[in-house]
Motif scaffolding. Structure first.
Motif, PDB file in Angstrom:
ATOM      1  N   GLN A 112      11.121 -13.858  -7.550  1.00 23.91           N
ATOM      2  CA  GLN A 112      11.708 -14.011  -6.216  1.00 23.91           C
ATOM      3  C   GLN A 112      12.431 -12.722  -5.853  1.00 23.91           C
ATOM      4  O   GLN A 112      13.112 -12.111  -6.664  1.00 23.91           O
ATOM      5  CB  GLN A 112      12.683 -15.182  -6.204  1.00 23.91           C
ATOM      6  N   GLY A 113      12.253 -12.294  -4.612  1.00 24.45           N
ATOM      7  CA  GLY A 113      12.867 -11.048  -4.173  1.00 24.45           C
ATOM      8  C   GLY A 113      11.910  -9.888  -4.305  1.00 24.45           C
ATOM      9  O   GLY A 113      10.711 -10.014  -4.062  1.00 24.45           O
ATOM     10  N   GLU A 114      12.435  -8.730  -4.708  1.00 29.66           N
ATOM     11  CA  GLU A 114      11.663  -7.488  -4.716  1.00 29.66           C
ATOM     12  C   GLU A 114      10.808  -7.343  -5.970  1.00 29.66           C
ATOM     13  O   GLU A 114      11.256  -7.572  -7.088  1.00 29.66           O
ATOM     14  CB  GLU A 114      12.614  -6.296  -4.612  1.00 29.66           C
ATOM     15  N   ASN A 115       9.548  -6.933  -5.767  1.00 29.64           N
ATOM     16  CA  ASN A 115       8.618  -6.612  -6.846  1.00 29.64           C
ATOM     17  C   ASN A 115       7.982  -5.262  -6.532  1.00 29.64           C
ATOM     18  O   ASN A 115       7.288  -5.121  -5.522  1.00 29.64           O
ATOM     19  CB  ASN A 115       7.517  -7.667  -6.958  1.00 29.64           C
ATOM     20  N   ILE A 116       8.237  -4.269  -7.384  1.00 32.47           N
ATOM     21  CA  ILE A 116       7.691  -2.930  -7.171  1.00 32.47           C
ATOM     22  C   ILE A 116       6.345  -2.818  -7.890  1.00 32.47           C
ATOM     23  O   ILE A 116       6.194  -3.218  -9.041  1.00 32.47           O
ATOM     24  CB  ILE A 116       8.649  -1.836  -7.686  1.00 32.47           C
ATOM     25  N   ILE A 117       5.364  -2.276  -7.187  1.00 33.59           N
ATOM     26  CA  ILE A 117       4.051  -1.981  -7.758  1.00 33.59           C
ATOM     27  C   ILE A 117       3.961  -0.475  -7.932  1.00 33.59           C
ATOM     28  O   ILE A 117       4.218   0.285  -6.991  1.00 33.59           O
ATOM     29  CB  ILE A 117       2.921  -2.449  -6.818  1.00 33.59           C
ATOM     30  N   GLY A 118       3.606  -0.017  -9.137  1.00 33.43           N
ATOM     31  CA  GLY A 118       3.509   1.426  -9.321  1.00 33.43           C
ATOM     32  C   GLY A 118       3.211   1.845 -10.733  1.00 33.43           C
ATOM     33  O   GLY A 118       3.058   1.028 -11.642  1.00 33.43           O
TER      34      GLY A 118
ATOM     35  N   ALA B 278       8.300  -0.527 -13.271  1.00 31.93           N
ATOM     36  CA  ALA B 278       7.854  -1.338 -12.143  1.00 31.93           C
ATOM     37  C   ALA B 278       7.550  -2.765 -12.591  1.00 31.93           C
ATOM     38  O   ALA B 278       7.093  -2.998 -13.708  1.00 31.93           O
ATOM     39  CB  ALA B 278       6.618  -0.709 -11.494  1.00 31.93           C
ATOM     40  N   ASN B 279       7.785  -3.725 -11.696  1.00 31.85           N
ATOM     41  CA  ASN B 279       7.447  -5.123 -12.003  1.00 31.85           C
ATOM     42  C   ASN B 279       5.959  -5.268 -12.276  1.00 31.85           C
ATOM     43  O   ASN B 279       5.550  -6.004 -13.168  1.00 31.85           O
ATOM     44  CB  ASN B 279       7.820  -6.034 -10.826  1.00 31.85           C
TER      45      ASN B 279
ATOM     46  N   VAL C 292       9.067 -11.452  -2.286  1.00 30.59           N
ATOM     47  CA  VAL C 292       8.777 -12.890  -2.321  1.00 30.59           C
ATOM     48  C   VAL C 292      10.004 -13.650  -1.847  1.00 30.59           C
ATOM     49  O   VAL C 292      11.074 -13.599  -2.480  1.00 30.59           O
ATOM     50  CB  VAL C 292       8.388 -13.340  -3.741  1.00 30.59           C
ATOM     51  N   LEU C 293       9.875 -14.351  -0.719  1.00 32.10           N
ATOM     52  CA  LEU C 293      10.957 -15.166  -0.180  1.00 32.10           C
ATOM     53  C   LEU C 293      10.559 -16.643  -0.236  1.00 32.10           C
ATOM     54  O   LEU C 293       9.440 -16.981  -0.628  1.00 32.10           O
ATOM     55  CB  LEU C 293      11.259 -14.745   1.262  1.00 32.10           C
ATOM     56  N   ALA C 294      11.454 -17.502   0.157  1.00 33.34           N
ATOM     57  CA  ALA C 294      11.187 -18.940   0.068  1.00 33.34           C
ATOM     58  C   ALA C 294      10.021 -19.359   0.953  1.00 33.34           C
ATOM     59  O   ALA C 294       9.277 -20.284   0.620  1.00 33.34           O
ATOM     60  CB  ALA C 294      12.446 -19.720   0.448  1.00 33.34           C
TER      61      ALA C 294
END
Length: 222
Positions: free
Chosen positions: A126-132, A137-138, A155-157
């Motif tokens: 939930q919240g921020e997910n960094i791709i890299g 990075a998540n 990702v929010l509700a």
């Protein structure tokens, strides 16, 4: 979502292998290989697919792959020749043989979110997910066309949003460059550079995670 087998737990989100709560050390490539084999279980993963997934922009010898398999076997105490966890399919590839334990059913209200690419699955928080390409990075993707901090999934509700973070090779959704904040729906495919990723969420009408991981829902577009 973690993969449990025997006394082990393989956690893709935390990138950890643990045994009865004790973390077992694996190098990043060894972890990627174990995760790839576990997600494809019980099928044999050919060496060519392993090389493409682990070293997409480089060439390595089979000796390097053999070294990773030995490292995984040491971490798993996998020494039983008659019932190995990692089985060698001679001249072909490797297969994950340990029975994977079922997960406890989630609460009815719980919704999971994840990405799939190149037979790999990444759980989203939930919240921020960094791709890299940054190991922190998540969603860590060590590919040549991926920037260190390439894109962000929030990702929010109620919604999930995709944004490009000024990457060199861009982010696109449906063939259109992402220049602002784009909303993702279950099953949407988007590209970071040349790598295609599929967004999934539980509770929607779509193939199950196991089915998707086995057929390789996403491919690397050249």
């Amino acid at each position: 979502m973690s993969i449990r087998f025997g006394s082990f737990e393989l956690d893709p989100q935390r990138r950890q292998l643990s045994r009865e709560g004790q973390v077992q050390h694996l190098t990043p490539k060894a972890f990627d290989l174990l995760l790839l084999l576990a997600q494809a279980a019980p099928h044999v993963v050919p060496k060519s697919e392993i090389h493409q997934a682990l070293w997409p922009s480089g060439v390595v010898t089979d000796a390097t792959l053999t070294g990773l398999v030995k490292e995984i076997r040491r971490a798993l105490s996998d020494a039983a020749e008659d019932s190995p966890i990692i089985r060698t399919a001679h001249r072909v590839g490797y297969a994950f043989e340990a029975p994977i334990l079922p997960d406890a059913p989630p609460p009815a209200s719980a919704v999971s979110h994840w990405l799939i690419t190149m037979n790999r699955r990444f759980a989203l928080v939930q919240g921020e997910n960094i791709i890299g390409r940054d190991p922190a990075a998540n969603v860590w993707l060590d590919y040549a066309t991926i920037s260190r901090r390439h894109a962000r999934l929030t990702v929010l509700a109620t919604d999930t949003f995709l944004e490009d973070l000024g990457s060199k090779n861009g982010t696109s959704l449906g063939g259109v460059a992402v220049t602002g904040r784009a909303t993702l729906k279950n099953g949407d495919e988007f590209a970071c550079g040349k790598l295609v990723l599929t967004y999934r969420q539980s509770g929607a009408e779509s193939p199950t995670a196991t089915e998707v991981s086995r057929v390789g829902d996403s491919i690397l577009r050249r």
